[in-house]
Design an enzyme around this catalytic site. Structure first.
Site, PDB file in Angstrom:
ATOM      1  N   SER A 240      19.212  57.315 -10.941  1.00 44.63           N
ATOM      2  CA  SER A 240      20.179  56.326 -10.482  1.00 44.63           C
ATOM      3  C   SER A 240      21.595  56.905 -10.481  1.00 44.63           C
ATOM      4  O   SER A 240      21.899  57.846 -11.223  1.00 44.63           O
ATOM      5  CB  SER A 240      20.115  55.108 -11.399  1.00 44.63           C
ATOM      6  N   GLU A 261      20.529  64.064  -7.001  1.00 47.66           N
ATOM      7  CA  GLU A 261      19.985  63.193  -5.954  1.00 47.66           C
ATOM      8  C   GLU A 261      19.907  61.791  -6.529  1.00 47.66           C
ATOM      9  O   GLU A 261      19.131  61.537  -7.467  1.00 47.66           O
ATOM     10  CB  GLU A 261      18.599  63.679  -5.510  1.00 47.66           C
ATOM     11  N   CYS A 295      13.826  55.827  -3.179  1.00 45.00           N
ATOM     12  CA  CYS A 295      15.277  55.946  -2.970  1.00 45.00           C
ATOM     13  C   CYS A 295      15.619  55.916  -1.494  1.00 45.00           C
ATOM     14  O   CYS A 295      16.707  55.513  -1.113  1.00 45.00           O
ATOM     15  CB  CYS A 295      15.782  57.231  -3.595  1.00 45.00           C
TER      16      CYS A 295
HETATM   17  P1  NAP Z   1      17.402  56.563 -14.140  1.00 43.01           P
HETATM   18  O1  NAP Z   1      17.354  55.384 -15.011  1.00 43.01           O
HETATM   19  O2  NAP Z   1      18.723  57.079 -13.715  1.00 43.01           O
HETATM   20  O3  NAP Z   1      16.584  57.706 -14.904  1.00 43.01           O
HETATM   21  C1  NAP Z   1      16.343  58.961 -14.335  1.00 43.01           C
HETATM   22  C2  NAP Z   1      16.063  59.967 -15.432  1.00 43.01           C
HETATM   23  O4  NAP Z   1      17.230  60.121 -16.231  1.00 43.01           O
HETATM   24  C3  NAP Z   1      14.949  59.545 -16.387  1.00 43.01           C
HETATM   25  O5  NAP Z   1      14.215  60.680 -16.768  1.00 43.01           O
HETATM   26  C4  NAP Z   1      15.737  58.994 -17.575  1.00 43.01           C
HETATM   27  O6  NAP Z   1      15.027  59.041 -18.794  1.00 43.01           O
HETATM   28  C5  NAP Z   1      16.891  59.971 -17.607  1.00 43.01           C
HETATM   29  N1  NAP Z   1      18.055  59.511 -18.353  1.00 43.01           N
HETATM   30  C6  NAP Z   1      18.393  58.243 -18.708  1.00 43.01           C
HETATM   31  N2  NAP Z   1      19.558  58.259 -19.393  1.00 43.01           N
HETATM   32  C7  NAP Z   1      19.958  59.548 -19.466  1.00 43.01           C
HETATM   33  C8  NAP Z   1      21.090  60.217 -20.036  1.00 43.01           C
HETATM   34  N3  NAP Z   1      22.049  59.558 -20.663  1.00 43.01           N
HETATM   35  N4  NAP Z   1      21.164  61.546 -19.908  1.00 43.01           N
HETATM   36  C9  NAP Z   1      20.211  62.247 -19.260  1.00 43.01           C
HETATM   37  N5  NAP Z   1      19.125  61.683 -18.715  1.00 43.01           N
HETATM   38  C10 NAP Z   1      19.004  60.343 -18.800  1.00 43.01           C
HETATM   39  O7  NAP Z   1      16.580  56.355 -12.777  1.00 43.01           O
HETATM   40  P2  NAP Z   1      15.138  55.728 -12.616  1.00 43.01           P
HETATM   41  O8  NAP Z   1      15.245  54.264 -12.875  1.00 43.01           O
HETATM   42  O9  NAP Z   1      14.157  56.548 -13.372  1.00 43.01           O
HETATM   43  O10 NAP Z   1      14.866  55.972 -11.042  1.00 43.01           O
HETATM   44  C11 NAP Z   1      15.279  55.101 -10.038  1.00 43.01           C
HETATM   45  C12 NAP Z   1      16.574  55.596  -9.413  1.00 43.01           C
HETATM   46  O11 NAP Z   1      16.405  56.922  -8.955  1.00 43.01           O
HETATM   47  C13 NAP Z   1      16.993  54.787  -8.187  1.00 43.01           C
HETATM   48  O12 NAP Z   1      18.377  54.558  -8.221  1.00 43.01           O
HETATM   49  C14 NAP Z   1      16.626  55.712  -7.032  1.00 43.01           C
HETATM   50  O13 NAP Z   1      17.394  55.511  -5.858  1.00 43.01           O
HETATM   51  C15 NAP Z   1      16.887  57.047  -7.630  1.00 43.01           C
HETATM   52  N6  NAP Z   1      16.146  58.080  -6.895  1.00 43.01           N
HETATM   53  C16 NAP Z   1      16.810  58.951  -6.079  1.00 43.01           C
HETATM   54  C17 NAP Z   1      16.111  59.889  -5.335  1.00 43.01           C
HETATM   55  C18 NAP Z   1      16.816  60.827  -4.385  1.00 43.01           C
HETATM   56  O14 NAP Z   1      16.207  61.799  -3.947  1.00 43.01           O
HETATM   57  N7  NAP Z   1      18.066  60.581  -4.046  1.00 43.01           N
HETATM   58  C19 NAP Z   1      14.725  59.955  -5.463  1.00 43.01           C
HETATM   59  C20 NAP Z   1      14.083  59.061  -6.302  1.00 43.01           C
HETATM   60  C21 NAP Z   1      14.801  58.133  -7.036  1.00 43.01           C
HETATM   61  P3  NAP Z   1      14.385  57.722 -19.439  1.00 43.01           P
HETATM   62  O15 NAP Z   1      13.315  57.284 -18.500  1.00 43.01           O
HETATM   63  O16 NAP Z   1      13.880  58.205 -20.733  1.00 43.01           O
HETATM   64  O17 NAP Z   1      15.483  56.715 -19.572  1.00 43.01           O
END
Ligand code: NAP
Length: 500
Positions: A240, A261, A295
């Site tokens: 995110s 990304e 995404c």
């Molecule tokens: P997220 O909450 O941002 O988490 C992504 C990753 O970051 C997870 O492994 C999470 O671990 C980790 N994380 C959380 N807090 C962190 C911190 N303080 N420091 C380092 N890492 C940390 O995203 P999500 O909910 O998993 O995925 C959905 C989002 O991803 C959506 O916004 C989507 O648009 C985006 N996305 C983008 C793309 C692209 O190519 N642009 C592709 C797919 C998804 P935990 O699970 O342990 O919290």
């Protein structure tokens, strides 16, 4: 790791140890985290609750292994990546099972994920031989300029839960192929198929110890340690935008490259000249595949007022025809949302949009599943009479929700499409391809697809977003640039004349 189950790749395998330096090892705390199947809401396995001490061990192993791995001949690195591809292919059925178990992925989602991961491995296998330097003439008499390309060192990969297999693979495979070593931290919702599975695959193929290291654990507990680790040279993050900003800041403090990304708010523009059937076909896939948790899925449908009513009617019919339910049912198209907080957030966006004056055509609530308490399945939802400032349109809803917004001319549609901080993907249906291409050129996004929907990914074609959707590029040459360093060596072949 003891492997007593029928298949070490199934969810019944043992997943309670980290993979560090080629060894399966308990987390320093000895604690684990339960993993839930979003279809059944049952606990299906436990994974290690990694701690900062585990993170340090993983980076130490990665740093220790890096020089030797970088010096490994390109043909050998290519061979190992190809073996990884073959092993993934052999294990594809079990891996699709893991995607269903952990991510609530339907058969379509599982097949797509495996296909994308295979494509990424096939592309990565070509990188060791393509990692070439340059030779540049010099303005200084007698000087020769050589530019060598070297791996950066240790690459951190942090991946999300929505397409965990291929979103981890798209960074791990090219990073390793280019001679880097990796520390991988998967999402806590999908720690097996986005993380520990990679340890098992690398182990089976026989990569040298320390080339890949996997640390599971909560981002809130070990994320900062990982994003800012001094041994990390690149942080490849998919997730995110709010978390991405924090991760990029930590990487920046450490002067590591941040390849980010992030989120999206993708528009599907349909003009009055469009073939409605084709546009609705594309829209149905682009809004509802994997429950809209992509995404690059369609977040908003922008449809010309002349065809608006027919478009809404047809999209509603298609939404109501989609098989909904447990991802374990092979016929299901729309399965469960990953967890309660995601479900609540998207339903709140729907409620706010209806309160603001939109019309609910279909869906809008959860679907009960036999034997499942508090089902995570949300019915495919179509909202009409939506405006661009309503919650389901202006926020990334990440659900099986299709807000349809009318427009009266193309300039208005483009203005609406562009009025978001994001710039990830998009799609256009405008009758002829030339008009579609002209509109695509005016959309402020990293990717746009004409006569299609926004969900596309090919490992040899650049994949990147603009604005709040990210920095840096994925796939092929773009990601190779992120994980390699250019080094200029000049050779002065004859004495040089200096001014003093
Ligand atoms: P997220 O909450 O941002 O988490 C992504 C990753 O970051 C997870 O492994 C999470 O671990 C980790 N994380 C959380 N807090 C962190 C911190 N303080 N420091 C380092 N890492 C940390 O995203 P999500 O909910 O998993 O995925 C959905 C989002 O991803 C959506 O916004 C989507 O648009 C985006 N996305 C983008 C793309 C692209 O190519 N642009 C592709 C797919 C998804 P935990 O699970 O342990 O919290």
């Amino acid at each position: 790791m003891a492997q007593q189950s029928q298949s070490p790749y199934s969810i019944e395998g043992e997943w309670d140890e980290l993979y560090i330096g080629g060894e399966w090892t308990e987390s320093a705390s000895g604690e684990t985290i339960a993993v839930e199947d979003p279809s059944t809401r049952e606990t299906i396995t436990h994974v290690p609750r990694g701690s900062p001490a585990d993170v340090d061990d993983a980076y130490e192993a990665a740093a220790d292994a890096q020089d030797e791995w970088a010096a490994t001949p390109p043909a050998r690195r290519e061979e190992l990546v190809q073996e990884l591809l073959e092993t993934l292919e052999e294990r594809s059925e079990e891996i699709m099972g893991l995607l269903t178990n952990e991510a609530g992925g339907s058969a379509v989602m599982g097949g797509t994920s495996v296909h994308l991961a295979e494509d990424q491995l096939a592309e990565a296998a070509t990188l060791p031989r393509r990692m070439k330097g340059e030779h540049a003439h010099s303005n200084i008499p007698g000087k020769e300029n050589i530019v060598e390309r070297e791996p950066k060192g240790v690459v951190t990969v942090i991946s999300p839960w929505n397409f965990p297999l291929n979103l981890s693979m798209r960074a791990v495979a090219p990073a390793v192929a280019a001679g880097n070593t990796v520390v991988l931290k998967p999402s806590t919702n999908t720690p097996v198929v986005g993380g520990l599975l990679f340890g098992r695959l690398f182990d089976e193929v026989g990569f040298p110890d320390g080339v890949l290291n996997v640390v599971t654990g909560r981002g809130s507990e070990i994320g900062d340690e990982i994003a800012s680790h001094p041994e990390s040279d690149v942080v490849a993050f998919t997730g995110s935008t709010p978390v991405g900003r924090q991760v990029a800041a930590s990487a920046g403090e450490n002067l590591a490259v941040a390849a980010m990304e992030l989120g999206g708010n993708n528009a599907h523009i349909v003009t009055s000249e469009a073939d409605i059937e084709t546009a609705v076909d594309a829209a149905t896939f682009g809004s509802f595949v994997h429950q809209g948790q992509v995404c690059i899925s369609i977040n908003r449908h922008l449809v010309h007022e002349d065809i608006y009513d027919e478009y809404v009617e047809r999209l509603t019919e298609r939404a109501e025809s989609l098989p909904v339910g447990s991802a374990h049912n092979p016929d299901t198209i729309v399965g469960p949302i990953i967890d309660e907080s995601q479900r609540e957030e998207m339903l709140e966006y729907v409620d706010e949009t209806l309160e603001a004056g939109a019309t609910l055509e279909t869906g809008g609530d959860t679907v009960d599943i036999d034997g499942v308490e508090d089902s995570l399945v949300v019915a495919p939802t179509v909202l009409s009479d939506v405006t661009n400032d309503m919650s389901a349109a202006c926020f990334e809803h990440f659900g099986p929700i299709a807000p349809v917004i009318p427009f009266s001319d193309v300039d208005e549609a483009i203005e609406m499409a562009n009025s978001t901080e994001y710039g990830l993907s998009g799609s256009v249906h405008a009758g002829d391809v030339g008009t579609g291409k002209e509109i695509a050129g005016r959309m402020e996004t990293g990717m746009v697809h004409v006569n299609d929907q926004p969900i596309n990914d090919e490992a040899h074609v650049p994949f990147s977003g603009t604005g709040a959707s990210g920095v840096g590029g994925y796939n092929s040459e773009d990601f190779l640039d992120e994980v390699t360093e250019k080094k200029w060596i000049s050779l002065q072949h004859e004495p040089r004349e200096y001014p003093f």
